[in-house]
Design a protein around this motif. Structure first.
Motif, PDB file in Angstrom:
ATOM      1  N   UNK A   3     -14.123  -1.239  -0.192  1.00  0.00           N
ATOM      2  CA  UNK A   3     -14.639  -0.512   1.072  1.00  0.00           C
ATOM      3  C   UNK A   3     -13.624  -0.036   1.858  1.00  0.00           C
ATOM      4  N   UNK A   4     -13.799   1.122   2.541  1.00  0.00           N
ATOM      5  CA  UNK A   4     -12.837   1.822   3.399  1.00  0.00           C
ATOM      6  C   UNK A   4     -12.959   1.600   4.622  1.00  0.00           C
ATOM      7  N   UNK A   5     -12.395   1.029   5.576  1.00  0.00           N
ATOM      8  CA  UNK A   5     -12.307   0.464   6.811  1.00  0.00           C
ATOM      9  C   UNK A   5     -11.587   1.395   7.600  1.00  0.00           C
ATOM     10  N   UNK A   6     -12.238   2.359   8.500  1.00  0.00           N
ATOM     11  CA  UNK A   6     -11.523   3.114   9.367  1.00  0.00           C
ATOM     12  C   UNK A   6     -11.309   2.769  10.886  1.00  0.00           C
ATOM     13  N   UNK A   7     -10.249   3.207  11.470  1.00  0.00           N
ATOM     14  CA  UNK A   7      -9.905   2.720  12.756  1.00  0.00           C
ATOM     15  C   UNK A   7     -11.149   3.448  13.683  1.00  0.00           C
ATOM     16  N   UNK A  19      -3.944   8.818  16.086  1.00  0.00           N
ATOM     17  CA  UNK A  19      -3.652   8.354  14.746  1.00  0.00           C
ATOM     18  C   UNK A  19      -4.840   7.446  14.076  1.00  0.00           C
ATOM     19  N   UNK A  20      -5.446   8.082  13.210  1.00  0.00           N
ATOM     20  CA  UNK A  20      -6.327   7.404  12.391  1.00  0.00           C
ATOM     21  C   UNK A  20      -5.862   6.789  11.290  1.00  0.00           C
ATOM     22  N   UNK A  21      -6.623   5.503  10.911  1.00  0.00           N
ATOM     23  CA  UNK A  21      -6.370   4.739   9.747  1.00  0.00           C
ATOM     24  C   UNK A  21      -7.440   4.401   8.918  1.00  0.00           C
ATOM     25  N   UNK A  22      -7.360   4.150   7.752  1.00  0.00           N
ATOM     26  CA  UNK A  22      -8.171   3.828   6.655  1.00  0.00           C
ATOM     27  C   UNK A  22      -7.703   2.830   5.855  1.00  0.00           C
ATOM     28  N   UNK A  23      -8.297   1.661   5.742  1.00  0.00           N
ATOM     29  CA  UNK A  23      -7.818   0.418   5.173  1.00  0.00           C
ATOM     30  C   UNK A  23      -8.787   0.029   3.943  1.00  0.00           C
ATOM     31  N   UNK A  78      -4.526   4.290   4.563  1.00  0.00           N
ATOM     32  CA  UNK A  78      -4.365   5.836   4.702  1.00  0.00           C
ATOM     33  C   UNK A  78      -4.139   5.963   6.233  1.00  0.00           C
ATOM     34  N   UNK A  79      -3.331   7.056   6.360  1.00  0.00           N
ATOM     35  CA  UNK A  79      -3.377   7.177   7.884  1.00  0.00           C
ATOM     36  C   UNK A  79      -3.328   8.897   7.965  1.00  0.00           C
ATOM     37  N   UNK A  80      -4.048   9.337   9.243  1.00  0.00           N
ATOM     38  CA  UNK A  80      -3.787  10.546   9.598  1.00  0.00           C
ATOM     39  C   UNK A  80      -3.411  10.741  10.988  1.00  0.00           C
TER      40      UNK A  80
END
Length: 120
Positions: A3-7, A19-23, A78-80
């Motif tokens: 699963x991809x868990x987003x901030x 800043x966004x993250x996706x773990x 992953x970050x943006x």
């Protein structure tokens, strides 16, 4: 299962940063390509940025010089980094992952989405 868990996102003022993250959680999360997409109300989803394991990065023209995509492999995240946000950046941001090349359009896993609203 991966699963991809987003901030979380939220409202920001034009010119500010977010800043966004996706773990990636679970096993089998070493994807060759990861990407950020966004979709504004009433419009189609578009690719914002992609990054592969070789470090090759792509940005859509509208965010070049303002957004920075990166991956932290130790955290499988992953970050943006979004700087100089504009109202036209408003939309739902999704992270996605692929086991193949970034231009293969084979996005197998998606995050739930993060709403980013930029006010002027």
């Amino acid at each position: 299962q991966v699963h991809l868990v987003q901030s979380t996102g939220g409202p920001v003022q034009a010119g500010e940063s977010m800043k966004l993250s996706c773990r990636a959680t679970g096993y089998g999360n070493k994807f060759y390509c990861m990407a950020w997409f966004r979709q504004a109300e009433g419009k189609e989803r578009e690719v914002v940025a992609t990054i592969d394991t070789d470090g090759k990065i792509y940005y859509v023209d509208s965010v070049k010089g303002r957004f920075t995509v990166s991956r932290d492999y130790s955290k499988t995240t992953l970050y943006l980094e979004m700087d100089g946000l504009k109202p036209e950046d408003t939309g739902m941001y999704y992270c996605a992952a692929s086991s193949s090349a970034c231009d293969a359009s084979d996005w197998r896993v998606w995050g739930h989405g993060t709403q980013v609203t930029v006010s002027s």
